[in-house]
Scaffold this motif. Structure first.
Motif, PDB file in Angstrom:
ATOM      1  N   SER A   1      33.391  43.545  38.594  1.00 22.12           N
ATOM      2  CA  SER A   1      34.755  43.045  38.740  1.00 22.12           C
ATOM      3  C   SER A   1      34.881  41.658  38.122  1.00 22.12           C
ATOM      4  CB  SER A   1      35.142  42.979  40.222  1.00 22.12           C
ATOM      5  OG  SER A   1      35.094  44.256  40.814  1.00 22.12           O
ATOM      6  N   PHE A   2      36.022  41.419  37.481  1.00 26.89           N
ATOM      7  CA  PHE A   2      36.271  40.126  36.837  1.00 26.89           C
ATOM      8  C   PHE A   2      37.703  39.680  37.107  1.00 26.89           C
ATOM      9  CE2 PHE A   2      33.197  42.522  34.343  1.00 26.89           C
ATOM     10  CZ  PHE A   2      32.123  41.643  34.309  1.00 26.89           C
ATOM     11  N   GLU A   3      37.897  38.380  37.000  1.00 26.13           N
ATOM     12  CA  GLU A   3      39.222  37.808  37.246  1.00 26.13           C
ATOM     13  C   GLU A   3      39.468  36.633  36.316  1.00 26.13           C
ATOM     14  OE1 GLU A   3      40.212  35.333  40.886  1.00 26.13           O
ATOM     15  OE2 GLU A   3      41.078  37.267  41.450  1.00 26.13           O
ATOM     16  N   LYS A   4      40.685  36.577  35.747  1.00 26.11           N
ATOM     17  CA  LYS A   4      41.065  35.453  34.902  1.00 26.11           C
ATOM     18  C   LYS A   4      42.585  35.330  34.901  1.00 26.11           C
ATOM     19  CE  LYS A   4      40.465  33.503  30.246  1.00 26.11           C
ATOM     20  NZ  LYS A   4      39.913  33.723  28.895  1.00 26.11           N
ATOM     21  N   ASP A   5      43.039  34.122  35.172  1.00 22.11           N
ATOM     22  CA  ASP A   5      44.481  33.846  35.188  1.00 22.11           C
ATOM     23  C   ASP A   5      45.232  34.822  36.082  1.00 22.11           C
ATOM     24  OD1 ASP A   5      44.018  31.808  33.332  1.00 22.11           O
ATOM     25  OD2 ASP A   5      44.297  33.170  31.626  1.00 22.11           O
ATOM     26  N   GLY A   6      44.631  35.125  37.228  1.00 23.26           N
ATOM     27  CA  GLY A   6      45.277  36.016  38.180  1.00 23.26           C
ATOM     28  C   GLY A   6      45.160  37.493  37.852  1.00 23.26           C
ATOM     29  N   LYS A   7      44.532  37.831  36.735  1.00 26.85           N
ATOM     30  CA  LYS A   7      44.366  39.225  36.330  1.00 26.85           C
ATOM     31  C   LYS A   7      42.973  39.718  36.698  1.00 26.85           C
ATOM     32  CE  LYS A   7      44.557  42.231  32.238  1.00 26.85           C
ATOM     33  NZ  LYS A   7      44.731  42.275  30.759  1.00 26.85           N
ATOM     34  N   GLN A   8      42.900  40.867  37.350  1.00 27.51           N
ATOM     35  CA  GLN A   8      41.619  41.439  37.762  1.00 27.51           C
ATOM     36  C   GLN A   8      41.319  42.688  36.947  1.00 27.51           C
ATOM     37  OE1 GLN A   8      40.980  41.975  41.922  1.00 27.51           O
ATOM     38  NE2 GLN A   8      41.468  39.867  42.447  1.00 27.51           N
TER      39      GLN A   8
ATOM     40  N   LEU B   1      30.436  35.797  29.404  1.00 29.66           N
ATOM     41  CA  LEU B   1      31.831  35.926  29.818  1.00 29.66           C
ATOM     42  C   LEU B   1      32.367  34.629  30.407  1.00 29.66           C
ATOM     43  CD1 LEU B   1      31.708  39.495  31.405  1.00 29.66           C
ATOM     44  CD2 LEU B   1      32.541  38.881  29.153  1.00 29.66           C
ATOM     45  N   ASP B   2      32.189  33.531  29.689  1.00 31.19           N
ATOM     46  CA  ASP B   2      32.729  32.247  30.134  1.00 31.19           C
ATOM     47  C   ASP B   2      34.234  32.374  30.367  1.00 31.19           C
ATOM     48  OD1 ASP B   2      30.284  31.100  29.929  1.00 31.19           O
ATOM     49  OD2 ASP B   2      30.614  30.185  27.958  1.00 31.19           O
ATOM     50  N   GLY B   3      34.685  31.869  31.485  1.00 30.71           N
ATOM     51  CA  GLY B   3      36.104  31.917  31.813  1.00 30.71           C
ATOM     52  C   GLY B   3      36.497  33.130  32.626  1.00 30.71           C
ATOM     53  N   TRP B   4      35.670  34.166  32.603  1.00 30.95           N
ATOM     54  CA  TRP B   4      35.913  35.345  33.436  1.00 30.95           C
ATOM     55  C   TRP B   4      35.022  35.255  34.671  1.00 30.95           C
ATOM     56  CZ3 TRP B   4      39.593  39.006  32.608  1.00 30.95           C
ATOM     57  CH2 TRP B   4      40.202  39.017  31.356  1.00 30.95           C
ATOM     58  N   ARG B   5      35.612  35.116  35.812  1.00 35.45           N
ATOM     59  CA  ARG B   5      34.843  34.975  37.052  1.00 35.45           C
ATOM     60  C   ARG B   5      34.917  36.260  37.867  1.00 35.45           C
ATOM     61  NH1 ARG B   5      33.428  29.914  38.591  1.00 35.45           N
ATOM     62  NH2 ARG B   5      33.391  30.542  40.769  1.00 35.45           N
ATOM     63  N   GLN B   6      33.829  36.521  38.570  1.00 34.91           N
ATOM     64  CA  GLN B   6      33.841  37.629  39.506  1.00 34.91           C
ATOM     65  C   GLN B   6      34.529  37.154  40.782  1.00 34.91           C
ATOM     66  OE1 GLN B   6      31.952  38.064  42.567  1.00 34.91           O
ATOM     67  NE2 GLN B   6      32.692  40.150  42.846  1.00 34.91           N
ATOM     68  N   PRO B   7      35.526  37.891  41.287  1.00 29.98           N
ATOM     69  CA  PRO B   7      36.193  37.457  42.519  1.00 29.98           C
ATOM     70  C   PRO B   7      35.192  37.303  43.659  1.00 29.98           C
ATOM     71  CG  PRO B   7      37.364  39.277  41.499  1.00 29.98           C
ATOM     72  CD  PRO B   7      36.062  39.151  40.775  1.00 29.98           C
ATOM     73  N   GLU B   8      35.201  36.134  44.278  1.00 27.35           N
ATOM     74  CA  GLU B   8      34.269  35.897  45.371  1.00 27.35           C
ATOM     75  C   GLU B   8      34.627  36.790  46.562  1.00 27.35           C
ATOM     76  OE1 GLU B   8      33.005  31.267  44.732  1.00 27.35           O
ATOM     77  OE2 GLU B   8      34.894  31.679  45.734  1.00 27.35           O
ATOM     78  N   ASP B   9      33.609  37.306  47.211  1.00 29.93           N
ATOM     79  CA  ASP B   9      33.824  38.203  48.339  1.00 29.93           C
ATOM     80  C   ASP B   9      33.130  37.631  49.563  1.00 29.93           C
ATOM     81  OD1 ASP B   9      34.748  40.357  49.710  1.00 29.93           O
ATOM     82  OD2 ASP B   9      33.270  41.774  48.937  1.00 29.93           O
TER      83      ASP B   9
END
Length: 294
Positions: free
Chosen positions: A206-213, A261-269
């Protein structure tokens, strides 16, 4: 009731819950043969068989099931009464058994152990780290830590620290040959090591960037529920791995793995500490929850 009677009843209760003389002995701190002897004495005194035994299994007779249904609440009441003495002590005492996935144990329980035991010198922690999916009630644990999969009925869960993050990493030699992915879509062209829950079910990256998952279903030559295995495979150039950032931190520092994938973060759980809702909570377990919860 004589002390020996109570001890024999407690031995029976442990065997009946675990369906195992070995596990019952481990819980009670004695040998399996000592537990077997105590249960045999109880059956002889009562004049009725409580357990069916084979070389491979233990099961309850009808009489044993009836006795267990009455004993379990009684032993919970006894435990609660004994633990109530803690209000007259400086700190909790006794053993707390906790099950935690091996892949995250150092990051979750490691920072807690020292301060908790220093503040509660009469408390004893027994930590079993395994990525196998464990039934904490059946195996005699007071609590467990779970990530990603749902809890069974009758459990209470509290959020605990830390809030871990996953990261995609690859070896320099692999990235030099295959290129460094810049977006999740780039992963389609890569060998991606697959992650498993302890149950064996695969889970998506899973990835997240600018509110997009975005979720990506990896494919590659290796799958494992052990992040250490995935880290070592990635270091060996087998493919990209999606692992706990803390687990890969040393390899990232020494340059054997490179974050992608700099800038793409995995949503913390959130991680959760869970325990049986209906069982009394000991002062030791309350202290552990207080030390770990958010």
């Amino acid at each position: 009731m004589r002390t020996t009677d109570l001890s024999e009843l407690a031995a029976f209760d442990a065997v009946a819950r675990h369906r195992s003389f070995r596990r019952a002995g481990e819980e009670r701190g004695v040998t399996a043969s000592a537990v077997s002897h105590a249960v045999s004495n109880l059956e002889a005194r009562m004049g009725i068989r409580l357990l069916n035994r084979t070389t491979r299994s233990v099961s309850l007779t009808d009489a044993g099931a009836m006795l267990l249904s009455r004993l379990s609440p009684a032993f919970d009441d006894i435990g609660a009464a004994v633990d109530g003495v803690n209000q007259f002590r400086d700190s909790p005492f006794g053993k707390v058994r906790i099950n935690i996935p091996n892949s995250i144990a150092p990051f979750v329980i490691g920072p807690v152990i020292g301060p908790l035991l220093a503040a509660n010198p009469n408390l004893e922690l027994e930590i079993v780290a395994t990525d196998r999916l464990v039934d904490i009630v059946d195996e005699g644990f007071d609590a467990g830590v779970r990530l990603g999969e749902s809890l069974s009925d009758g459990m209470t869960a509290v959020k605990i620290r830390p809030r871990l993050r996953l990261v995609v990493v690859g070896a320099p030699v692999y990235l030099a040959e295959r290129g460094t992915p810049r977006t999740p879509a780039d992963l389609e062209r890569h060998s991606c090591l697959q992650n498993l829950y302890p149950s064996g079910r695969r889970y998506a990256w899973s990835f997240e960037k600018d509110g997009k998952q975005i979720e990506f279903q990896p494919s590659g030559p290796l799958s494992s529920d052990d992040h250490e295995v995935l880290v070592e495979a990635a270091i060996g150039g087998l493919g990209l791995a999606y692992v706990w950032e803390d687990r890969a931190a040393r390899a990232i520092r020494d340059g054997t793995l490179v974050p992608c994938l700099d800038g793409w973060r995995q949503p913390e759980d959130w991680l959760h500490l869970y325990y049986p809702t209906r069982k009394y909570m000991s002062a030791g377990l309350r202290a552990l929850i207080q030390a770990m919860r958010v």
